[in-house]
Design a protein around this motif. Sequence first.
Motif, PDB file in Angstrom:
ATOM      1  N   PHE A   1       0.855  -1.172   0.000  1.00 54.86           N
ATOM      2  CA  PHE A   1       0.000   0.000   0.000  1.00 54.86           C
ATOM      3  C   PHE A   1       0.892   1.222   0.000  1.00 54.86           C
ATOM      4  N   CYS A   2       0.681   2.140  -0.874  1.00 49.71           N
ATOM      5  CA  CYS A   2       1.541   3.316  -1.000  1.00 49.71           C
ATOM      6  C   CYS A   2       0.827   4.574  -0.518  1.00 49.71           C
ATOM      7  N   VAL A   3       1.587   5.369   0.211  1.00 53.52           N
ATOM      8  CA  VAL A   3       1.159   6.708   0.603  1.00 53.52           C
ATOM      9  C   VAL A   3       2.302   7.611   0.180  1.00 53.52           C
ATOM     10  N   GLY A   4       2.070   8.442  -0.813  1.00 49.93           N
ATOM     11  CA  GLY A   4       3.168   9.225  -1.374  1.00 49.93           C
ATOM     12  C   GLY A   4       4.175   8.273  -2.007  1.00 49.93           C
ATOM     13  N   LYS A   5       5.433   8.361  -1.586  1.00 45.26           N
ATOM     14  CA  LYS A   5       6.487   7.485  -2.112  1.00 45.26           C
ATOM     15  C   LYS A   5       6.779   6.319  -1.189  1.00 45.26           C
ATOM     16  N   MET A   6       6.074   6.219  -0.073  1.00 43.13           N
ATOM     17  CA  MET A   6       6.308   5.160   0.902  1.00 43.13           C
ATOM     18  C   MET A   6       5.316   4.018   0.686  1.00 43.13           C
ATOM     19  N   SER A   7       5.794   2.782   0.919  1.00 37.29           N
ATOM     20  CA  SER A   7       4.887   1.641   0.846  1.00 37.29           C
ATOM     21  C   SER A   7       4.880   0.934   2.195  1.00 37.29           C
ATOM     22  N   TYR A   8       3.725   0.356   2.520  1.00 33.60           N
ATOM     23  CA  TYR A   8       3.529  -0.270   3.822  1.00 33.60           C
ATOM     24  C   TYR A   8       2.881  -1.631   3.643  1.00 33.60           C
ATOM     25  N   GLY A   9       3.238  -2.563   4.506  1.00 36.08           N
ATOM     26  CA  GLY A   9       2.645  -3.893   4.481  1.00 36.08           C
ATOM     27  C   GLY A   9       1.751  -4.161   5.669  1.00 36.08           C
ATOM     28  N   THR A  10       1.879  -3.355   6.724  1.00 38.77           N
ATOM     29  CA  THR A  10       1.104  -3.554   7.947  1.00 38.77           C
ATOM     30  C   THR A  10       0.575  -2.211   8.435  1.00 38.77           C
ATOM     31  N   LEU A  11      -0.679  -2.208   8.861  1.00 43.08           N
ATOM     32  CA  LEU A  11      -1.304  -1.025   9.430  1.00 43.08           C
ATOM     33  C   LEU A  11      -1.772  -1.382  10.835  1.00 43.08           C
ATOM     34  N   VAL A  12      -1.390  -0.569  11.818  1.00 45.67           N
ATOM     35  CA  VAL A  12      -1.835  -0.766  13.191  1.00 45.67           C
ATOM     36  C   VAL A  12      -2.812   0.356  13.531  1.00 45.67           C
ATOM     37  N   ILE A  13      -3.987  -0.041  14.001  1.00 48.17           N
ATOM     38  CA  ILE A  13      -5.009   0.928  14.401  1.00 48.17           C
ATOM     39  C   ILE A  13      -5.146   0.850  15.912  1.00 48.17           C
ATOM     40  N   ALA A  14      -4.994   1.993  16.558  1.00 43.75           N
ATOM     41  CA  ALA A  14      -5.142   2.045  18.010  1.00 43.75           C
ATOM     42  C   ALA A  14      -6.606   1.856  18.382  1.00 43.75           C
ATOM     43  N   ASP A  15      -6.857   1.742  19.639  1.00 43.83           N
ATOM     44  CA  ASP A  15      -8.192   1.540  20.171  1.00 43.83           C
ATOM     45  C   ASP A  15      -9.044   2.788  19.898  1.00 43.83           C
ATOM     46  N   ILE A  16      -9.703   2.806  18.715  1.00 39.74           N
ATOM     47  CA  ILE A  16     -10.531   3.963  18.345  1.00 39.74           C
ATOM     48  C   ILE A  16     -11.955   3.507  18.058  1.00 39.74           C
ATOM     49  N   GLU A  17     -12.881   4.424  18.154  1.00 39.60           N
ATOM     50  CA  GLU A  17     -14.285   4.096  17.968  1.00 39.60           C
ATOM     51  C   GLU A  17     -14.833   4.599  16.635  1.00 39.60           C
ATOM     52  N   VAL A  18     -14.281   5.718  16.115  1.00 38.69           N
ATOM     53  CA  VAL A  18     -14.858   6.378  14.948  1.00 38.69           C
ATOM     54  C   VAL A  18     -13.862   6.430  13.789  1.00 38.69           C
ATOM     55  N   LEU A  19     -14.356   6.125  12.598  1.00 39.45           N
ATOM     56  CA  LEU A  19     -13.591   6.293  11.361  1.00 39.45           C
ATOM     57  C   LEU A  19     -14.408   7.156  10.401  1.00 39.45           C
ATOM     58  N   THR A  20     -13.699   7.848   9.509  1.00 39.97           N
ATOM     59  CA  THR A  20     -14.414   8.508   8.415  1.00 39.97           C
ATOM     60  C   THR A  20     -14.653   7.471   7.327  1.00 39.97           C
ATOM     61  N   GLU A  21     -15.631   7.729   6.464  1.00 37.86           N
ATOM     62  CA  GLU A  21     -15.902   6.803   5.361  1.00 37.86           C
ATOM     63  C   GLU A  21     -14.684   6.632   4.466  1.00 37.86           C
ATOM     64  N   LYS A  22     -13.977   7.738   4.213  1.00 41.52           N
ATOM     65  CA  LYS A  22     -12.787   7.688   3.361  1.00 41.52           C
ATOM     66  C   LYS A  22     -11.708   6.803   3.993  1.00 41.52           C
ATOM     67  N   THR A  23     -11.480   6.944   5.288  1.00 43.14           N
ATOM     68  CA  THR A  23     -10.476   6.121   5.971  1.00 43.14           C
ATOM     69  C   THR A  23     -10.882   4.655   5.951  1.00 43.14           C
ATOM     70  N   TYR A  24     -12.160   4.381   6.205  1.00 42.80           N
ATOM     71  CA  TYR A  24     -12.667   3.006   6.163  1.00 42.80           C
ATOM     72  C   TYR A  24     -12.439   2.391   4.776  1.00 42.80           C
ATOM     73  N   ALA A  25     -12.705   3.155   3.715  1.00 37.42           N
ATOM     74  CA  ALA A  25     -12.512   2.656   2.346  1.00 37.42           C
ATOM     75  C   ALA A  25     -11.029   2.357   2.089  1.00 37.42           C
TER      76      ALA A  25
END
Length: 169
Positions: A1-25
Amino acid sequence: FCVGKMSYGTLVIADIEVLTEKTYALISEFAKNGGKVYIKGDTPCRLDGKYAPNLNFENVRTFESNEQLIRALNGDKKWQYICDGDASQTVINHRVDGDQNYFLVHNGDCRKEKIGNIVLDGTHSAYSFDASTRKKTNLTTKYENGKTVIPFTNAVGGSTLIFTEMKQS
């Protein structure tokens, strides 16, 4: 997954309750394309502030405790840091860019230097970079059992930038 010029293989989400639709997508797309998504605590249950108890997260692992999450993350790493003594005040930022690894190792201990090794899977050349002089210096490496061992010393309260390049067979 790329954000700008960086690529990532793992995403860690902290203990959160709310997401935006864009973030969820974006998270859904990331997981669908093979990215690992780790959630510490409960999965978010609100979308744009509205209660959404049936948010579907594919290929997502949830963890009750920080210890469980850390064990999972350490299992994903293709490198490790081994320190002579207490490494609790050592902070390492790691980035992968193609066949190159970048490690910024900070010694938060203001009393003692830290002597340690970065151990990487595969065969790599290793260098340190001095930002003040803009000089690249070859680091001595050892090769053991399909791994590269990079010994180095981090000064009292200091940081070391190490980068590696995969050696071609």
